[in-house]
Design a protein around this motif. Structure first.
Motif, short mmCIF file in Angstrom:
data_model
loop_
_atom_site.label_atom_id
_atom_site.label_comp_id
_atom_site.label_asym_id
_atom_site.label_seq_id
_atom_site.Cartn_x
_atom_site.Cartn_y
_atom_site.Cartn_z
N VAL A 16 85.60 96.85 -29.25
CA VAL A 16 84.46 95.98 -28.94
C VAL A 16 83.33 96.15 -29.95
O VAL A 16 82.84 95.16 -30.51
N MET A 17 82.88 97.37 -30.17
CA MET A 17 81.68 97.59 -31.00
C MET A 17 81.81 97.04 -32.43
O MET A 17 80.91 96.33 -32.88
N PRO A 18 82.88 97.36 -33.17
CA PRO A 18 82.96 96.81 -34.54
C PRO A 18 82.97 95.29 -34.55
O PRO A 18 82.30 94.66 -35.39
N ALA A 19 83.71 94.69 -33.63
CA ALA A 19 83.78 93.23 -33.58
C ALA A 19 82.43 92.63 -33.17
O ALA A 19 81.98 91.63 -33.74
N LEU A 20 81.77 93.26 -32.23
CA LEU A 20 80.47 92.78 -31.76
C LEU A 20 79.43 92.81 -32.88
O LEU A 20 78.65 91.87 -33.05
N VAL A 21 79.43 93.90 -33.66
CA VAL A 21 78.48 94.02 -34.77
C VAL A 21 78.68 92.88 -35.76
O VAL A 21 77.72 92.24 -36.20
N VAL A 22 79.93 92.60 -36.11
CA VAL A 22 80.21 91.53 -37.08
C VAL A 22 79.86 90.17 -36.49
O VAL A 22 79.24 89.34 -37.15
N MET A 23 80.24 89.93 -35.25
CA MET A 23 79.98 88.63 -34.64
C MET A 23 78.48 88.37 -34.45
O MET A 23 78.05 87.22 -34.47
N ARG A 24 77.71 89.41 -34.28
CA ARG A 24 76.25 89.26 -34.09
C ARG A 24 75.48 89.28 -35.41
O ARG A 24 74.26 89.22 -35.41
N ALA A 25 76.18 89.34 -36.52
CA ALA A 25 75.51 89.39 -37.82
C ALA A 25 74.88 88.06 -38.20
O ALA A 25 74.06 88.00 -39.11
N TRP A 26 75.24 86.98 -37.50
CA TRP A 26 74.70 85.66 -37.78
C TRP A 26 73.97 85.13 -36.55
O TRP A 26 74.46 84.26 -35.84
N PRO A 27 72.78 85.62 -36.28
CA PRO A 27 72.06 85.17 -35.08
C PRO A 27 71.45 83.78 -35.28
O PRO A 27 71.17 83.36 -36.39
N GLY A 28 71.28 83.10 -34.18
CA GLY A 28 70.51 81.86 -34.19
C GLY A 28 71.26 80.62 -34.59
O GLY A 28 70.70 79.53 -34.58
N GLU A 29 72.52 80.71 -34.95
CA GLU A 29 73.27 79.52 -35.32
C GLU A 29 73.87 78.92 -34.04
O GLU A 29 74.76 79.49 -33.43
N ALA A 30 73.37 77.75 -33.66
CA ALA A 30 73.72 77.17 -32.37
C ALA A 30 75.18 76.73 -32.30
O ALA A 30 75.89 77.09 -31.37
N ASN A 31 75.64 75.95 -33.24
CA ASN A 31 77.00 75.42 -33.21
C ASN A 31 77.70 75.63 -34.55
O ASN A 31 77.79 74.71 -35.35
N PRO A 32 78.21 76.84 -34.78
CA PRO A 32 78.90 77.06 -36.05
C PRO A 32 80.21 76.27 -36.10
O PRO A 32 80.81 75.98 -35.06
N SER A 33 80.63 75.92 -37.29
CA SER A 33 81.87 75.15 -37.45
C SER A 33 83.06 76.02 -37.07
O SER A 33 82.98 77.24 -37.00
N ARG A 34 84.17 75.34 -36.85
CA ARG A 34 85.41 76.06 -36.50
C ARG A 34 85.81 77.02 -37.62
O ARG A 34 86.26 78.13 -37.36
N GLN A 35 85.63 76.59 -38.87
CA GLN A 35 85.98 77.44 -40.01
C GLN A 35 85.13 78.71 -40.02
O GLN A 35 85.63 79.80 -40.27
N LYS A 36 83.84 78.58 -39.72
CA LYS A 36 82.96 79.74 -39.67
C LYS A 36 83.36 80.68 -38.54
O LYS A 36 83.35 81.90 -38.70
N LEU A 37 83.71 80.11 -37.40
CA LEU A 37 84.13 80.94 -36.27
C LEU A 37 85.41 81.71 -36.59
O LEU A 37 85.54 82.89 -36.27
N ILE A 38 86.36 81.05 -37.23
CA ILE A 38 87.61 81.72 -37.61
C ILE A 38 87.35 82.81 -38.63
O ILE A 38 87.87 83.93 -38.52
N THR A 39 86.51 82.51 -39.63
CA THR A 39 86.16 83.51 -40.64
C THR A 39 85.49 84.72 -40.02
O THR A 39 85.83 85.86 -40.32
N ARG A 40 84.54 84.48 -39.14
CA ARG A 40 83.85 85.58 -38.47
C ARG A 40 84.80 86.38 -37.58
O ARG A 40 84.72 87.60 -37.50
N GLY A 41 85.70 85.69 -36.91
CA GLY A 41 86.69 86.37 -36.09
C GLY A 41 87.59 87.27 -36.91
O GLY A 41 87.88 88.40 -36.53
N LEU A 42 88.02 86.78 -38.07
CA LEU A 42 88.85 87.60 -38.95
C LEU A 42 88.08 88.79 -39.51
O LEU A 42 88.62 89.89 -39.62
N LEU A 43 86.81 88.58 -39.86
CA LEU A 43 85.98 89.69 -40.31
C LEU A 43 85.78 90.72 -39.20
O LEU A 43 85.81 91.93 -39.45
#
Length: 118
Positions: A16-43
């Motif tokens: 949880v913690m490593p994934a949460l840190v990466v996923m929270r690295a981009w605050p404030g973006e209301a509707n990120p694109s599918r490509q951004k979500l996939i990239t962040r998920g992989l990171l």
């Protein structure tokens, strides 16, 4: 109780913690694109794998091919968190894995520290 405690701690720290840190690295973006979500998920998955490998290399029994099974298992567990958005999915899965280790004994699986017989 040992399986529950180790599973809860490992699930939080390794999945949880490593994934949460990466996923929270981009605050404030209301509707990120599918490509951004996939990239962040992989990171986020890569961050979890990095922490998992670093943690398990502290145990001599994981110096070799055995680390591969840890990476595969923890990647699946982290993916449950990333796909559902619920940290409980990773924590509960990790707890179940550690309980299975307790029930099957240290002779058959390497899922509970310490792994050494004195």
């Amino acid at each position: 109780w040992v399986g529950v405690i180790y599973g809860m701690i490992d699930g939080l720290l390794l999945n949880v913690m490593p994934a949460l840190v990466v996923m929270r690295a981009w605050p404030g973006e209301a509707n990120p694109s599918r490509q951004k979500l996939i990239t962040r998920g992989l990171l986020a998955l890569m961050a979890s794998i990095f922490v998992t490998v670093a943690y398990h290399l502290g145990y001599t029994e994981f110096h070799g091919i055995a680390i591969l099974w840890v990476v595969v298992g923890n990647s699946i567990i982290t993916s449950t968190y990333l796909l559902t958005g619920s940290p409980l999915s990773a924590v509960i899965t990790h707890i179940i894995m550690h309980i299975a280790a307790v029930l099957h004994g240290m002779e058959t699986v390497l899922m509970l520290p310490p792994h050494y017989v004195f």
